[in-house]
Design an enzyme around this catalytic site. Structure first.
Site, short mmCIF file in Angstrom:
data_model
loop_
_atom_site.label_atom_id
_atom_site.label_comp_id
_atom_site.label_asym_id
_atom_site.label_seq_id
_atom_site.Cartn_x
_atom_site.Cartn_y
_atom_site.Cartn_z
N LYS A 116 0.83 -1.21 0.00
CA LYS A 116 0.00 0.00 0.00
C LYS A 116 0.86 1.25 0.00
CE LYS A 116 -3.96 -2.00 2.38
NZ LYS A 116 -4.67 -2.34 1.15
N GLU A 200 -3.65 6.93 7.61
CA GLU A 200 -4.45 7.63 6.60
C GLU A 200 -5.57 8.35 7.32
OE1 GLU A 200 -6.22 5.19 3.51
OE2 GLU A 200 -4.25 4.60 2.77
N HIS A 235 -15.91 -5.65 3.74
CA HIS A 235 -14.99 -5.34 2.64
C HIS A 235 -15.15 -6.29 1.45
CE1 HIS A 235 -13.31 -2.50 5.32
NE2 HIS A 235 -12.72 -3.39 6.09
N ARG A 292 -4.76 -7.23 -12.05
CA ARG A 292 -5.33 -8.47 -12.60
C ARG A 292 -6.73 -8.17 -13.10
NH1 ARG A 292 -9.07 -8.75 -8.66
NH2 ARG A 292 -8.39 -8.14 -6.60
#
Ligand code: ADP
Length: 516
Positions: A116, A200, A235, A292
């Site tokens: 990330k 974040e 998620h 992908r």
């Protein structure tokens, strides 16, 4: 040109790739574990090779073995699908080192987007907006508190190596930060062997909007519009659509440009997806790039009129993209992920044998599935059985079409998300497009309260199966369906014994209940 592809995957995506290969005149080689010997992707492929026992670690995740199999069957390329080895840099590299074509981005691009923090750094360098925050691992709680104060609470602590929501903690006030940091680091260390955690800003109530990107090996890179994927539980996406009600042509252009800039900075080639959070004020922030094909790629295919999987093969063969500017989406597409989970029981995975299957069809309906009657649904793999996708001129028409298609669908043998998806389609907020990434979780109690009891649903599914069998029987014998009833399995068209007609009426009532 690629002539023979080894498909290093299973289930619906393996079958999707087989179909793309066959339409391009490319031979498709399937692989299968013990659990998948009878699977549709195996039967439909031109060749199939057994690769080991059911556990993925002993079959679909054995990269070296898969490469050996590809060489042995004379394949010249490997398509990894999604999941399994699709985002493993080492596998992409090993495929290339073995002299095979990797149907995906260069290993270097996978690595550049692999963590990330690396992806954030790259996006920043490309001028792509990222969520305000840091890219360096936190040293201790004091540094975490100082950094959080700088960006303002709430903040999100995130594992640099994270995935699947692991190593993530929302922190709403300073008193929580030391504990949250310690537990995020511990979870990250356990899950990824790396305890790097960064900060974040936590965005309240954003939408998940992602941009499909396609890049060829000649320097052309274009954005193919957005997908709205805010309907998520833990998620995990459950419903996706294209386009998004929240995206104007002007915003689409800006998000597309930002995605293309990030992809170019990574030296990207082939199909990829940049995930963004879109806040209530129309600000968007790059989250990560999936290097992908995505599960939800069909909704883009339908509104863009393009076959993404075929383009993956064509790009890997060296072809140029036929367009230099991004097309605008036409119409509306919605996808429901049909899983073998029991919504009424905490979405617990359900196992069993598919005893009856009736697939929806008719205008604008697409079924990307990996199951058939007799398929055994176990616990070795992901519970997603299939994707039901619809396409219509408007969002309203697409929702009506999805409701109709879900009502036609009969899966008997395992619990599925079918009825839950019907509830989502009927929900006033969903219909108005008033959703964000927290919406589904907050709406769960209401949606689940509308669910019929399990016994009723099972009885209704059996009723649907029996009625369908009866109709098939009467078609074979020329008796008009819905006319005098025949006994299932007793298809000589003889009039049903007295009393049976009443049972059919009862079954029909149950079937109506199933159809909502
Ligand atoms: P993972 O790779 O672990 O799935 P992501 O970075 O994709 O992690 O984040 C997972 C989900 O968490 C996102 O889809 C979004 O729903 C939520 N999320 C991530 N970052 C933020 C943020 N800064 N603010 C609010 N929600 C976030």
């Amino acid at each position: 040109m690629i002539r023979k592809v080894l498909i290093a995957n299973r289930g619906e995506i393996a079958l999707r790739i087989v179909r793309a290969c066959q339409e391009l005149g490319v031979r498709a080689v399937a692989v299968y574990s013990d659990a998948d010997a009878q699977a549709p992707h195996v039967r439909e492929a031109d060749e199939a090779v057994h690769i080991g026992p059911a556990p993925a670690s002993e079959s679909y995740l054995r990269g070296d073995h898969l490469i050996a199999v590809a060489k042995q069957v004379g394949a010249d390329a490997v398509h990894p699908g999604y999941g399994f080895l699709s985002e493993r840099e080492w596998f992409a590299r090993a495929v290339r080192d073995a002299g095979l074509v990797w149907i995906g981005p260069p290993a270097e691009a996978i690595a550049a987007m692999g963590s990330k923090t690396a992806a954030r750094t790259l996006a920043i360098s490309a001028g792509t907006p990222v969520v305000p925050g840091t890219t360096e691992p936190l040293r201790d709680a004091a540094e975490a508190a100082a950094t959080a104060a700088r960006f303002g609470y709430p903040v999100l602590l995130k594992a640099a190596a994270g995935g699947g929501g692991k190593g993530m903690r929302v922190v709403r006030e300073e008193s929580e930060i030391a504990g949250a940091l310690a537990s995020a680091q511990r979870e990250a260390k356990n899950a990824f062997g790396d305890d790097a955690v960064y900060v974040e800003k936590y965005i309240e109530g954003p939408r998940h909007v992602e941009i499909q990107v396609l890049a060829d090996a000649h320097g052309n890179c274009i954005a193919l519009g957005e997908r709205e994927c805010s309907i998520q539980r833990r998620h995990q996406k459950m419903v996706e659509e294209a386009p998004s009600v929240a995206v104007t042509p002007e915003l689409r252009q800006r998000m597309g440009d930002a995605a293309v800039a990030a992809a170019k900075a990574a030296g990207y080639v082939n199909a990829g997806t940049c995930e963004f959070l879109l806040d209530r004020h129309g600000n968007f922030y790059f989250l990560e790039m999936n290097t992908r094909i995505q599960v939800e790629h069909p909704v883009t295919e339908l509104v863009m009129g393009i076959d993404l999987v075929q383009w993956q093969l064509r790009i890997a063969s060296g072809e140029r993209l036929p367009f230099t500017t991004s097309p605008e989406p036409k119409g509306w597409a919605i996808e429901c992920r049909i899983t073998s989970e029991d919504p009424a029981n905490g979405f617990l995975p359900s196992t069993g044998r598919i005893a009856h299957l009736h697939l929806p069809s008719g205008p604008g309906v697409r079924w990307d599935g990996g199951i058939e009657v007799g398929s055994v649904v176990g616990l070795s793999y992901d519970p997603m059985l299939a994707k039901l996708i619809v396409f219509a001129p408007t969002r309203e028409a697409a929702i009506a079409r999805m409701e109709r298609a879900l009502k036609e669908l009969v899966i008997d043998g395992v619990e599925t998300s079918r009825e839950f998806h019907l509830r989502v389609m009927a929900d006033a907020d969903y219909r108005a497009g008033r959703v964000d990434i927290q919406w589904l979780e907050s709406r769960l109690p209401t949606l689940l309260a509308q669910q019929a009891p399990r016994e009723t649903r099972q009885a209704a599914a059996i009723a649907a199966a029996l009625l369908a069998d009866r109709d098939r029987g009467s078609r074979r014998t020329g008796t008009p369906s819905g006319g005098s009833a025949t006994v299932p399995g007793h298809t000589n068209g003889a009039p049903a014994p007295a009393g049976v007609a009443g049972s059919w009426a009862q079954l029909a009532r149950l079937e109506n209940l199933r159809r909502g």
